[in-house]
Design an enzyme around this catalytic site. Structure first.
Site, PDB file in Angstrom:
ATOM      1  N   ASP A 148      84.881  12.090  64.267  1.00 20.69           N
ATOM      2  CA  ASP A 148      86.256  12.319  64.758  1.00 20.69           C
ATOM      3  C   ASP A 148      86.366  13.008  66.119  1.00 20.69           C
ATOM      4  O   ASP A 148      87.243  13.880  66.311  1.00 20.69           O
ATOM      5  CB  ASP A 148      87.054  13.121  63.729  1.00 20.69           C
ATOM      6  CG  ASP A 148      87.208  12.397  62.406  1.00 20.69           C
ATOM      7  OD1 ASP A 148      86.656  11.295  62.250  1.00 20.69           O
ATOM      8  OD2 ASP A 148      87.883  12.950  61.512  1.00 20.69           O
ATOM      9  N   LYS A 195      88.770   5.835  59.283  1.00 24.19           N
ATOM     10  CA  LYS A 195      88.954   6.435  57.952  1.00 24.19           C
ATOM     11  C   LYS A 195      90.348   7.046  57.850  1.00 24.19           C
ATOM     12  O   LYS A 195      90.823   7.665  58.797  1.00 24.19           O
ATOM     13  CB  LYS A 195      87.870   7.500  57.709  1.00 24.19           C
ATOM     14  CG  LYS A 195      87.881   8.674  58.667  1.00 24.19           C
ATOM     15  CD  LYS A 195      86.654   9.550  58.435  1.00 24.19           C
ATOM     16  CE  LYS A 195      86.624  10.798  59.288  1.00 24.19           C
ATOM     17  NZ  LYS A 195      87.667  11.783  59.000  1.00 24.19           N
ATOM     18  N   CYS A 216      86.686  17.782  58.370  1.00 24.24           N
ATOM     19  CA  CYS A 216      86.088  16.449  58.229  1.00 24.24           C
ATOM     20  C   CYS A 216      84.566  16.469  58.187  1.00 24.24           C
ATOM     21  O   CYS A 216      83.953  15.623  57.517  1.00 24.24           O
ATOM     22  CB  CYS A 216      86.613  15.525  59.323  1.00 24.24           C
ATOM     23  SG  CYS A 216      88.364  15.138  59.061  1.00 24.24           S
TER      24      CYS A 216
HETATM   25  C1  C5J Z   1      89.192  16.573  61.149  1.00 20.22           C
HETATM   26  C2  C5J Z   1      91.294  17.603  60.685  1.00 20.22           C
HETATM   27  N1  C5J Z   1      88.686  15.557  61.823  1.00 20.22           N
HETATM   28  N2  C5J Z   1      90.846  18.817  61.032  1.00 20.22           N
HETATM   29  N3  C5J Z   1      90.506  16.519  60.820  1.00 20.22           N
HETATM   30  O1  C5J Z   1      88.525  17.552  60.869  1.00 20.22           O
HETATM   31  O2  C5J Z   1      92.411  17.463  60.239  1.00 20.22           O
END
Ligand code: C5J
Length: 223
Positions: A27, A132, A165
């Site tokens: 991400d 995702k 994540c």
């Molecule tokens: C991830 C989030 N990628 N913090 N998402 O960690 O909402």
């Protein structure tokens, strides 16, 4: 190039077979990293995440040089929000909700500028990108099938955010039998204390979810 390497990790060094190891970058999207995206709408200081970019970039370059399988993930939703649970969309009091128009396009929506990966770590055409809808990279994605297809048993994991994540994905992977080595300086959180604890939770109890190592230790093992 040797096919085996030993990473000086915690709670103990781990020997990895490189052909069955993938680099999993979680991400690293503009929506989390840049002002105006999903992360900032939740009230976070996005500058906290910038420190992970260089360490990830160094390991990404090494992985590309050695031909290691590279997988990038992106959290986000379909334009009609059919894969976005109302419980996620309606939660809290963000300045903009998932799907609302923002400065980088609609917040956390696939295909929008904010949903894309930051230019510094942009995937090559040959690399795998997993979209995702959730925090974990296995839930409602093809990741498990991809790893099986490529004979992957070990994951070098980095990205954002450490306790959300990254941790969710490592827990999912650990239950599926993958050895996960999380790069400590290749992860970051909006909350530095959550970053620290998120790493400690992984490596505690003899590595209950996996191993933790610096990017330097990973690079040394890949030489
Ligand atoms: C991830 C989030 N990628 N913090 N998402 O960690 O909402």
């Amino acid at each position: 190039k040797p096919t085996l390497g030993v990473i000086n990790a915690e709670p103990e060094p781990i020997k990895l077979d490189w052909p069955s190891t993938a680099l999993l970058i979680i991400d690293m999207q503009r929506d989390f990293m840049e002002p105006g995206g999903f992360g900032e709408t939740l009230g976070n200081d996005v500058s906290q995440l910038a420190r992970a970019v260089k360490p990830i970039g160094a390991v990404l370059t090494a992985a590309r040089d050695t031909g290691m399988l590279v997988i990038h993930t992106r959290e986000g939703h379909l334009p009609d929000l059919s894969d976005a649970p109302p419980a996620k969309v309606e939660r809290g009091a963000p300045s903009l909700r998932i799907g609302d128009p923002g400065p980088m396009g609609r917040i956390l929506i696939r295909g929008e500028a904010g949903h894309d990966i930051i230019p510094e770590l942009y995937p090559l055409d040959s690399e795998i990108v997993i979209d995702k809808p959730g925090k974990g990279a296995f839930y409602a994605t093809e990741l498990g099938d991809v790893l099986e297809k490529y004979g992957i048993e070990n994951l070098l994991v980095c990205g954002v955010t450490t306790e959300v994540c990254v941790n969710t994905t490592v827990r999912e992977a650990n239950d599926r039998g993958y050895r996960c080595v999380v790069m400590s300086d290749g992860c970051a959180s909006y909350f530095p204390e959550f970053h620290e604890m998120g790493l400690k939770m992984i490596k505690a109890q003899g590595g209950i979810f996996g191993w933790v190592a610096t990017s330097a230790a990973v690079l040394e093992a890949m030489k």
